[in-house]
Design an enzyme around this catalytic site. Sequence first.
Site, PDB file in Angstrom:
ATOM      1  N   GLU A 183      -2.184   0.183   7.877  1.00 26.73           N
ATOM      2  CA  GLU A 183      -1.271  -0.886   7.417  1.00 26.73           C
ATOM      3  C   GLU A 183      -0.183  -0.251   6.573  1.00 26.73           C
ATOM      4  OE1 GLU A 183      -1.433  -4.886   4.253  1.00 26.73           O
ATOM      5  OE2 GLU A 183      -3.358  -3.407   4.591  1.00 26.73           O
ATOM      6  N   HIS A 210       1.073  -1.199   0.123  1.00 23.30           N
ATOM      7  CA  HIS A 210       0.016   0.080  -0.044  1.00 23.30           C
ATOM      8  C   HIS A 210       0.999   1.240   0.112  1.00 23.30           C
ATOM      9  CE1 HIS A 210      -3.182  -2.914   0.703  1.00 23.30           C
ATOM     10  NE2 HIS A 210      -2.636  -3.373   1.716  1.00 23.30           N
ATOM     11  N   GLU A 230       2.252 -11.815   5.623  1.00 20.16           N
ATOM     12  CA  GLU A 230       1.077 -11.168   6.356  1.00 20.16           C
ATOM     13  C   GLU A 230       1.362 -11.302   7.903  1.00 20.16           C
ATOM     14  OE1 GLU A 230      -1.709  -9.649   5.694  1.00 20.16           O
ATOM     15  OE2 GLU A 230      -2.451 -10.131   3.547  1.00 20.16           O
TER      16      GLU A 230
END
Length: 323
Positions: free
Chosen positions: A150, A113, A287
């Site tokens: 995030e 991101h 993750e």
Amino acid sequence: MSYVGPDFDPPQPRRPRRGPVTVAVAALVPGALLGWLVYEAVGGSGDGGGAGNTAVRTSAASTTSAPPRTSPGDGSDAKEPSASPAPSRTPSASAPAASGPLKGKVVVIDPGHNPGNFQHAAEINRTVDIGTNRKECDTTGTSTDSGYTEAEFTLDVAHRLRTLLRQQGATVRLTQDGDRPYGPCVDERARIGNQAGADAVVSIHADGSAAGNRGFHVILPGSVHAGAADTRPIVASSRALGERVAGTFVRVTGSAPSNYVGGGTGLVTRKDLGGLNLSTVPKVFIECGNMRDSKDAALLTSGAWRQKAAQGISEGIVSFLRG
């Protein structure tokens, strides 16, 4: 990695305030079990192990302005310098590497991101070719209930990881360093690693699954041969990289493998992620935990734990590159 859109799930609603079993896999299991025991000792696995399906979601409506950037909730962060964006450069370049066991090796770190994605809905929602189909350029990512995003998390861990790998002599590049208004798109993220001739690429994320879903997992590329995508040459090497990273992440962080995907192995294979489908070099996603679970969020917002996360990933990369 809150997989919203191309490679990520949509963020949860924000609060107003703000193949055959290999020897390597067999070797990983004892480490994972040890990590689980440590994990249970320090807080348990949360409220049950119902499997979630939030790792693959449809794109959510994008926000037009960025959420408030709140500081992590762990007091140990108070004296840490903030992870401020570096001067503009594309892709983010590495300083000359030090002498060390990884001298001559190139590692690309892909912080998932971008903090600016919230302000560029039209740009990140446009679709790009990922070989098997088309998906959105990028997504906003998820956040903790307290508003720690995030995108902030991935950049912080990426900076820590870059420092550790440079100390080992590696040449390190980031796909983005908060130095561009949005993105890059998932196809460009793959292309940056490919063009760098990377010996290893790791994409850093945190998930946005349901509360009670805890732990980390490493995502490996499946065998894809369609359109612009052909992962067949990198499936085996990417698995080897992922197994090393998962094993060291368990040991260093004390976190358990995911209790909602991966069957307790900490490893998941997927064919729907453009960042993996378009890679021509060994690449995995990690993750690091679930931002929507309060216990995992307490770890992800801790500077001390993020340093452990970076160390665990680094040791896995070093182990892979040194054979």
